[in-house]
Scaffold this motif. Structure first.
Motif, short mmCIF file in Angstrom:
data_model
loop_
_atom_site.label_atom_id
_atom_site.label_comp_id
_atom_site.label_asym_id
_atom_site.label_seq_id
_atom_site.Cartn_x
_atom_site.Cartn_y
_atom_site.Cartn_z
N ILE A 349 0.86 -1.19 0.00
CA ILE A 349 0.00 0.00 0.00
C ILE A 349 0.89 1.23 0.00
N LEU A 351 0.78 5.30 1.41
CA LEU A 351 0.09 6.25 2.27
C LEU A 351 0.56 7.67 1.97
N VAL A 357 -4.68 5.89 2.83
CA VAL A 357 -4.29 4.97 1.76
C VAL A 357 -4.62 5.61 0.44
#
Length: 406
Positions: A349, A351, A357
């Motif tokens: 992921i 950020l 996210v």
């Protein structure tokens, strides 16, 4: 696009301006035609009413008749010209067929007055008659014809005194009666035929002036009858037009209120257009803003991201070049992102600085049982994800680094 957004607004203001100009000019022309703007109509109506009031009060036709009887015929014609001009002014405001009879009879009276002008003054005719009568009296007195002398003296007493012009016919009648008497006396006398002829010839010579006076009386009587006819015709004409003239006067007096109301109406219309234009501008601006936002959304989603060809002919060449360059750049970045996402073997992921996210690969969504649509949700953050696992206790989030969850 910009032209499309401003076209309706321009059309509204252009139409409003033209409409307002037409209404204003139409109102001004209407009141100008009625003679209210410059006050001419009101002046003409007041003048017409003044003419009628003066006609009723001063009786100008009787004045003309008196002037003619006073043997001032030229002044009488001038008075008639002024009176006819006044009548014409009234007729211009209220047309009626009977006015043609008035004009016709006025012209006939002018002709009758002109005929009277051709006669010498009565005083001059009587003076000539008296001179002849004195010579006749001297003639019969010289011949010692008593009856003729006595009758001649009686005629001279009548003719040398004050002659009432209104009783001129009686004056001529008296003289003619004496002339007839002298003719009878002469015919029955013992005078010679030559003397009788001389007396009769002198009496006939005296009749020249009396005949002239008789013709004058006939012309004067004809003039008087024409004046009576004209008086009746004028009164009939005035009776016909008076109601309409009064109505027009009332109408013009009310026109002041209409004029003020018209001006107030134009002012109200201008105010309505002004404030309506403000409201329309505000509404149109809001609508145009929504249309612009919708266009931008469609342009970004379909054009820049989706790759759909957009119709940008109404935009400048600079914007078209910028769009082509940006589309090409995004295509490359998206291609790189796809390659990176498909090539990365780990659940990953990305950020932002607020720990939200902003990107996650497919393997992460599968491992964490997160739908791909939820990746763009505001609530999907590192704090939310840390509650689903214990890695939050052993790992730190390092800014500008990729955090990997397994």
């Amino acid at each position: 696009m910009i032209e499309k957004l401003t076209q309706k607004l321009n059309q509204f203001y252009n139409f409003s301006f033209v409409f307002l100009m037409v209404v204003t000019l139409g109102t001004i022309f209407y009141f100008w035609k009625l003679g209210f703007v410059d006050g001419s109509r009101n002046k003409e109506l007041h003048k017409a009413n003044y003419i009628l009031e003066q006609f009723e009060a001063k009786k100008p036709l009787d004045e003309v008749k008196s002037i003619v009887l006073a043997e001032n015929s030229k002044m009488a014609i001038k008075k008639l010209d002024v009176l006819q001009g006044d009548f014409q002014k009234v007729s211009n405001l209220v047309e009626d067929k009977s006015f043609r009879d008035v004009k016709k009879e006025v012209q006939q009276i002018k002709t009758a007055i002109a005929n009277l002008i051709s006669f010498p003054k009565i005083s001059k005719i009587v003076s000539v008659f008296n001179d002849k009568m004195v010579k006749f009296r001297e003639y019969v007195k010289y011949n010692k014809w008593r009856n003729l002398s006595r009758t001649s003296n009686r005629i001279l007493e009548v003719s040398k005194g004050y002659i009432n012009k209104s009783k001129l016919k009686n004056f001529i009648g008296v003289i003619e009666k004496d002339f007839s008497y002298m003719e009878r006396v002469t015919e029955k006398s013992f005078l010679s035929r030559a003397e009788k002829s001389e007396v009769i010839s002198r009496i006939n010579n005296l009749r020249t002036e009396t005949k002239m006076l008789s013709k004058y009386i006939d012309e004067r009587n004809f003039f008087a009858s024409m004046m009576n006819t004209l008086d009746g015709t004028v009164n009939k004409w005035l009776t016909t037009i008076s109601p309409e003239l009064s109505y027009q006067k009332i109408q013009v007096e009310q026109m002041g209120r209409y004029y003020i109301m018209g001006l107030l109406g134009i002012l109200g219309l201008m105010s309505s257009i002004f404030f309506g234009g403000m409201a329309f501008t505000k509404w149109h601006k809001k609508k145009a803003s929504g249309d612009l936002e919708k266009f931008v959304e469609d342009f970004v989603s379909d054009g820049l991201i989706g790759g759909k060809v957009q119709d940008l002919q109404t935009f400048s060449q600079h914007f078209q070049n910028f769009t082509d360059h940006t589309t090409e750049y995004i295509d490359k970045r998206m291609s790189y992102g796809t390659i990176f996402q498909e090539a990365l073997p780990l659940s990953s992921i990305m950020l932002d600085k607020n720990l939200k996210v902003i990107w996650a690969n497919k393997q992460f969504c599968d491992d964490w049982e997160v739908a791909e649509e939820e990746v763009n949700k505001d609530y999907l953050s590192w704090d939310y994800l840390s509650k689903l696992t214990n890695i939050g206790d052993i790992l730190r989030v390092i800014p500008n680094h990729v955090c990997v969850a397994v």
